[in-house]
Each structure stands twice: as C-alpha cells, then as structure tokens.
Design an enzyme around this catalytic site. Structure first.
Site, PDB file in Angstrom:
ATOM      1  N   GLU A  94       0.790  -1.221   0.000  1.00 48.93           N
ATOM      2  CA  GLU A  94       0.000   0.000   0.000  1.00 48.93           C
ATOM      3  C   GLU A  94       0.829   1.280   0.000  1.00 48.93           C
ATOM      4  OE1 GLU A  94      -3.350   0.142  -0.272  1.00 48.93           O
ATOM      5  OE2 GLU A  94      -3.220  -2.029  -0.567  1.00 48.93           O
ATOM      6  N   SER A 469     -52.843 -22.857  39.734  1.00 51.18           N
ATOM      7  CA  SER A 469     -52.628 -23.238  41.134  1.00 51.18           C
ATOM      8  C   SER A 469     -51.267 -22.829  41.677  1.00 51.18           C
ATOM      9  CB  SER A 469     -52.796 -24.753  41.285  1.00 51.18           C
ATOM     10  OG  SER A 469     -54.098 -25.139  40.927  1.00 51.18           O
TER      11      SER A 469
END
Length: 826
Positions: A94, A469
């Site tokens: 690069e 219940s």
C-alpha cells in the site's frame, strides 16, 4: 560515500524540490489560501481520542462471551500485537515509502500520473497510508479534486502530530477487510481463526491483499482471486527485501487454509442477551451509540452451562408435548413451488457435524410403504417406520410426498449410544424458563421461547399468563402470617361464595372432595376449594399485599378466583416471588447484569442485589417445607427421586391453557411455563402442570446435577424459631398414636399440634366428605354455605395424580415421640 553517489543523491533531492515547486506554482499561493478557507479541515488532534466503532460483548458469569453488538465487527489491537510480516505486507503493497515521506509522496504522485497518461485511464493510485487513514476517518469516499486536496492537507497534519507507528496502528484497526470485519485482528480471526500476531507470512500477505477490494479478493467467496492477490503481495514483499527468495517461493506455494476462531461466541442465550441490549439502548447512561460503537464489556449473571441445559430441556419438552398433539402435514412442498428437490439448498444447512436433540429441515426424496428417504445437504437419510411411529401412521405413503420439507432429529440410545434419525416437527406450543440464584437474585438462565430466530417475543419477561394453582402458596403464606399452620384443617366440599350479586362455586379437579383436610395436604395436592376458603378467611388485601412483598408487580384482581391463579403474571416475576420461600423470607430482585465496563475496564455501572424483607424467615421456611410435600407425595411426585431438598408447586389453569411448575433447591429457583401464544387455545385435556411443565423442570435439574452445580443435603437451612414435629397428614393432629399417615412437619415454635391421634379421628377421616361435616368446627370467616353438586364424589381432588395415600400409610409414632427445635446457625 563516493562523490558519484553524493552527486546522484543531490540530483534526486533537486528533482524532488523541483516537482514540489512546480506543484506550488500550478496551484498558486492565492489558491492555497482560498482552499484553506473553503475547505473545513477537521481537527487532526482529535485522533488522539479517536475510537473506531468496536464490538460490545456480553460475557457470562465465568467470563465466556456469548453475544456481540456492533455496527462494525472490529477488535482493536496495538501494533505490537500484529505479526511483523503483516506490517511489512501492508507497507510493501500500500505504501512502500511509508517510513520516509511526510504524509504525501510526490514521487508516487508523479509516477501514478505518468502511468495514467500513458494508459489513458487510471491504473495506479498514489495515496499514502496516511492519506487513506485521513479519508477513512474524516472524509467521504467522493472522488473529486476538493476531497483529494483536503486529504493531502490532513495527511501532512497527521504526520506532524503522530508517530509512524501510531499512524499505522490507527490505519490497521480502521481498514475494512470484508465480510463485516474491520481491522486486522477481526480479519485474522475471521479468515484464519487466530490472532493477528500469530499470522504466518502467506497469511499476512493474504490479509494485506484484501485492502484493495475486500470482497473480490475474499478467500471465502473467490479463492482463485485471493490466491493471485496474495502472491502479488508476496512479490512486493520480496521486491522490498522483507523476504528472501526462498521464503518467497515457500509462501507462494503454501495453500490457503481457512480456520475458525475457537473463542467464537456460543449460539445460546439469545433471549437473555436481547434483554441486555434493550436495557443498554434505553438507558440514559449508555444509549445506542455506546452499545454499537464504544465496545462496552457487559459482565452478566448468566451461566452458559445452565442456559444450555434450560434451552435443551425446554426445546425437548415442547417437541415432546407437540408430538402428543398429533402430526401435522408439511406446510411446504418444493415440487409445488417448481423447485427441484435434488438441487434445493436450505439456508440453515451447514457443514457442522450433526448433533442430537436438534431439528434439521430435510427434503423428502421418496416415500415407500416401509419408510421415507430424505436429504439434508449432501447426506441421505432413511426413516424407517419406527422413526414415525408416534404419528400413529403405519406408513407415510399418502401422508408425505416427494419435495415435502420435513424436520428430523438425531436420537442417541442412552445405553448403547446407537444413533438413528427420527421424524419430528416444529412445535406450535411455546414455553419459558427462568433460573435464579437464591441468595443473589442473579438470573442464571432465561429462555423466552422455543427459538429466538423464529420468535423474538420474550415470554419469560414480556408475557402475563394466568398462574393457575401456582398462585396458591401466596394465599397460604398470607394465612401463615395470620397464625394458621400446616396442621390447620379446612372443610373441602362444594361451596357457594357470594360475590356481589352472583355466586362463585369453585370446583375441585375430577369433582372429588375430601372433607376435613389439612393445609399441608390441600397445598401439596393442589385442592381448589381449601385455597379459595383460605383466601376468604385471610382477606384479599392481605393476600395481595403478601404477593406484592414477594415481588409480584402485575395486577392482582381482588376476586376469590384469584386464589386459583386468575391473575396474569410473568414467569420471571413468579420465579422471583418463589425465591422468597427458598431465601428465608428475603426478596431479591432478579437481575441480569453484574457490571458494565469500557475498553479500559473502567467500571461504568455496577449492579448490586436489591433486597427487601418480604416475610418472616419462619413463615418462609414453613411454606417451603409444605411445598416439599408437593414433590415428596403430591402433584410433583414425579420429581421425588431427585436428590433433596427440593420443593415446588404445579400450576394448571381453566381449560388447560397454561401449565406451570415452579420449584427450588437451596441454590436455585427454577420456573417453567408452557402454553400457546393465543391465551384462549388449550394445550389439550389433561395438560396439567405436572404433565407438561414438570418433566421440563426435572430435565433441567438433572442436567444441573450432572454439572455438579448443586449439593444434596437433608433439608433447607432451618431458621431459629422453627420446630420439626410429627403430624398426621390427614387430620393435622400430633403424630402420636393410631394415625392415618405421619410426616415430619415444620412449625413456628409454639404452634405445633398438641393433640394426639385417636381411633375416632382416623374413623372420621375415612367417611365420605359429606358425613364428616358434623365432626368439623369451621374456622373464623370460613365460608360454610354448601353448593349443590350432584356430580361431587368423595376423594382427594388433586390437580394431578399423586401416590396412593394408603401405600405404607398406616404409620404410628410412639408416645415418646418428641419435637425437634431448630437451633440458630453457628
């Protein structure tokens, strides 16, 4: 240095100065001033505090990551944590003059311009790494003269304020490298399953080669492109003298071998992590930006081992119940859709090894009288008749056809470990599981449904379902606060209770009534009428207040039917409330987060337990001990073989729309709910909490025991002020003399029974319920108006089948029997 070399160097410097001078003349000093005013140059010094968007991770209580949130998948590392070959590969490809220029490279600009002119098109770039960094951080991707000039100004300014190593580090952590990976560390883990510091030369070259066109050069999608690009990078490294010829040849000849990072987040805990995500997003302290860009570390209360156990048990249990509801024909056929079954690829198929207890979508290839041939990916499976026996079909010919999408699972025999494929189906029924640590209130596991990808609605937290219940313990807990005890008796018969202008007549399961029954027996068998009578005796306000102190925040109607669970409550609320019974009366608010820190481990938030006293320790223990009876000999008897101590309660609603089991050990409180998302849809006849939810609860506890995450012991911790005394389960009398069935019961000191069993009391208990009434003295405020019910029968109206009362029940405790007084812990 020779004169010739000096002369050559001098000429190069003059040429460079000349190029710079020509550029300055072309641009002109006035133009420079205009540009300086026209272009807004961001403050480069802000890079000192610059943080790229990084991943927020959620960890379980043991430090294992299981969820990630980010806009960009990035893991920031220092340059010292990058392989030298990686740095060299990036620089060689690069910006070969990176360590020699001051932000822009005039020679590269001139060389690129010349090549572009010759080729009559753009063939080479001239941006330095510093310019690329400036563009990535501060500028837009727009390709125009204005942006290029701004980029150059920024690059020079960056070079003035940062070292080369700092610039490279910022660049390497910022650059996009394909498939959602930003930065070299994320890319190294993605492509090679290792850290950036551990990359080899060819691996480093491949990563560096991605910078130009990440997706085009991706080895995942274009291995040929990736190989060619990697070799180009290797040649640049050779040309720049980073590798010698032998290293270059070895690297070029090396194959690209991809890997998987071993610390990849487990694919479990989705409902749990989603709750944390929403909490952070909605928090004024954090918000969306901190969640997705600041890389928070969230240390949660989850235990991945227990979470896995909960998810596996819930999915297994929901599929088991769904199969009992019958086989549903496949909803999709490929042939009908015009798709070739042999060429079809399901999105969920992968190369991962097959695992047991997981559903796999499969394509039906052929259907024979004695079996079905199916395909998953490239693998063919044969399903014999035994694999679909549960469907009640002897053959699937005429039931399935070629092209059907079916679901199959891999089963393993527990003894022989032989594996075989079984036909299954995606369940329509849903469920939820919550596991809380008793002392801390930390949520160890949370499952909000069968599959988060199918439905993100979190039933563990967001749903409000009738509790059935399972609400009864709050009624009896309030009664214990009023002075009633497990030995107190209530008359169980059809009863008429005026409610405004109407009469409310609760029914027992199967229309059976026991007559004189102890609170202990009424609760462990989940008999309805005694619970409603107790509600009336204690008063709605006190029951609601007791439930509120236990942590239930949902609306609780003040009607007698609420005693049987008419109120809608979320599973996490119910688990938090039951936890009070296991935690000696102390309510601990369930929590999912321990602490949240930033990337430097600075603590941003720390959550401590929120405690409050819900009831007296003695009341809580008395209730916990009563609930042990549910498992020892009541509706939860199926769990009685598990190592003690365990206590809990089943829950079943009218029309069997909701099934619950909530239970606890000294370490954990665990809640399971099962039902359809449509609250009016029934699970089917007989779908009680014991039948549907309890097996899932048992499965979870068994897995916890295999993991050795709880310890067996004889009893829960007994607080001071509690005595253990023998009690006749049927009559509530002291367990001395000719009793019906004697159990050891917990009492608040001074409240234990003082009358022994007698032949008369035993004889009365054996009478039909309606003949027992003359021998019963009603309690204060106990409803006594009998309701006419021609279908009523004598017997214990248990919610679910319980062990035979007569089995080994003729028990007598000698007259010398004594009570045991609990002593304070040392």
């Amino acid at each position: 240095m020779s004169d010739a070399v000096v002369a050559i160097t001098t000429r190069k410097r003059r040429r460079t100065r000349l190029i710079i001078l020509l550029i300055a003349i072309v641009l002109g000093i006035p133009g420079g001033f205009l540009l300086a005013h026209a272009i807004r140059v961001p403050l480069v010094k802000s890079l000192e505090n610059y943080q790229p968007a990084i991943i927020t991770r959620i960890y379980d209580r043991n430090g294992i990551g299981f969820a990630e949130y980010s806009i960009q998948k990035r893991i920031v590392v220092a340059k010292r944590d990058m392989a030298p070959a990686l740095v060299q590969a990036v620089v060689a490809t690069e910006d070969a003059d990176f360590y020699h220029h001051g932000g822009i490279n005039p020679k590269a600009i001139f060389r690129a311009a010349l090549k572009d002119i010759i080729a009559r098109k753009k063939v080479e770039g001239a941006s330095t790494l510093t310019q690329q960094l400036a563009k990535q951080v501060f500028l837009t991707p727009a390709k125009d003269f204005r942006r290029k000039i701004n980029e150059a100004f920024l690059a020079v300014d960056i070079e003035k304020n940062f070292t080369k190593d700092q610039i490279f580090e910022l660049y390497a952590n910022q650059v996009y490298l394909g498939h959602g990976a930003y930065g070299v560390e994320a890319a190294s883990r993605l492509y090679f399953g290792k850290h950036a510091k551990d990359l080899t030369v060819p691996e480093a070259a491949m990563i560096a080669g991605l910078i130009r066109l990440p997706m085009y050069y991706s080895p995942i999608t274009h291995l040929d492109h990736a190989t060619a690009r990697r070799n180009h990078v290797l040649r640049r490294m050779y040309e720049e003298h980073y590798v010698n010829k032998q290293q270059f040849q070895q690297a070029v000849n090396a194959p690209i071998v991809l890997g998987t990072y071993k610390e990849e987040s487990p694919r479990i805990g989705a409902y749990f992590s989603e709750e944390i995500r929403q909490y952070i997003e909605k928090s004024d302290k954090f918000g969306v930006e901190n969640l997705y860009q600041k890389g928070l570390k969230v240390y949660s209360t989850l235990d991945l081992r227990m979470q896995q156990a909960a998810e596996t048990a819930l999915q297994r249990g929901l599929r088991r119940w769904d199969r009992r509801r019958g086989f549903r024909k496949p909803a999709r056929n490929l042939v009908t859709e015009g798709i070739d079954p042999g060429a079809y690829k399901d999105p969920s198929w992968s190369s991962d090894p097959y695992v047991t207890d997981k559903l796999y979508p499969a394509v039906v290839m052929t259907v024979e009288k004695n079996g079905v041939a199916a395909r998953v990916g490239k693998d063919s499976m044969t399903l014999p008749a035994t694999s679909f026996a549960w469907t009640q079909h002897k053959t699937m010919d005429g039931v399935l056809k070629t092209g059907d999408i079916i679901y199959i699972r891999l089963d393993e025999d527990a003894k022989t470990h032989a594996r075989k494929w079984m036909l299954d189906q995606l369940p329509q029924v849903q469920g939820a599981v919550v596991i809380v640590d008793v002392k801390s209130g930390e949520v160890r596991a949370l499952v909000g449904g069968y599959d988060f990808q199918m439905s993100k609605f979190n039933r563990a937290i967001q749903s409000r379902r009738q509790t059935g219940s399972s609400f009864k313990p709050f009624v009896y807990g309030a009664a214990f606060e009023k002075g009633l005890t497990p030995a107190d008796t209530i008359f169980d018969e059809p009863v008429a209770i005026p409610v405004g202008n109407q009469i409310y007549s609760p029914k027992n399961y199967y229309g059976m009534y026991a007559g004189i029954v102890t609170i202990q027996r009424a609760l462990e068998l989940s008999i309805n009428v005694p619970a409603v009578k107790t509600w009336m005796m204690v008063g709605a306000d006190h029951v609601v207040d007791f439930a509120r102190r236990c942590g239930i925040t949902s609306d609780i109607p003040r009607y007698p039917s609420t005693a049987l669970g008419a109120a809608g409550v979320s599973p996490i609320e119910m688990v938090g409330a039951y936890n009070v019974f296991a935690n000696q009366g102390v309510y601990v608010k369930p929590r999912l987060v321990r602490r949240i820190v930033d990337q430097t481990d600075r603590v941003l938030e720390e959550q401590l337990p929120e405690l409050s006293e819900a009831t007296q320790a003695q009341v809580a223990f008395e209730l916990a001990h009563v609930l042990r009876g549910t498992i020892d000999r009541g509706t939860g008897f199926e769990a009685h073989s598990l190592p003690p101590p365990l206590a809990g309660k089943t829950g079943t609603t009218n029309s069997y729309t909701d099934a619950w089991f909530l239970g606890f050990s000294p370490e954990y409180t665990i809640g399971v709910w099962v039902g359809y998302d449509d609250p009016s849809r029934s699970l089917g006849g007989g779908a009680t909490g014991a039948e549907v939810a309890l097996p899932i609860w048992i499965d979870i506890v068994k897995q916890i025991d295999v993991l050795k995450l709880r310890t067996s012991r004889p009893e829960f911790d007994i607080p001071p002020g509690i005595v253990m005394a023998p009690m006749d389960l049927k009559t509530g009398r002291r367990g001395v003399g000719p009793c019906e069935r004697v159990v050891m019961e917990a009492f608040i000191a001074g409240q234990e029974p003082d009358k022994d069993c007698s032949g008369a009391t035993v004889a009365v208990s054996k009478l039909p319920y309606y003949l027992q009434k003359p021998f019963y003295q009603p309690k204060e405020l106990e409803p006594t108006q009998a309701a006419q019910d021609a279908s009523a029968r004598s017997g214990e109206g248990a919610e679910s089948p319980a062990p035979n009362m007569d089995a080994g029940s003729k028990t007598a405790v000698p007259a010398t029997a004594t009570t045991t007084t609990a002593k304070p812990p040392n």
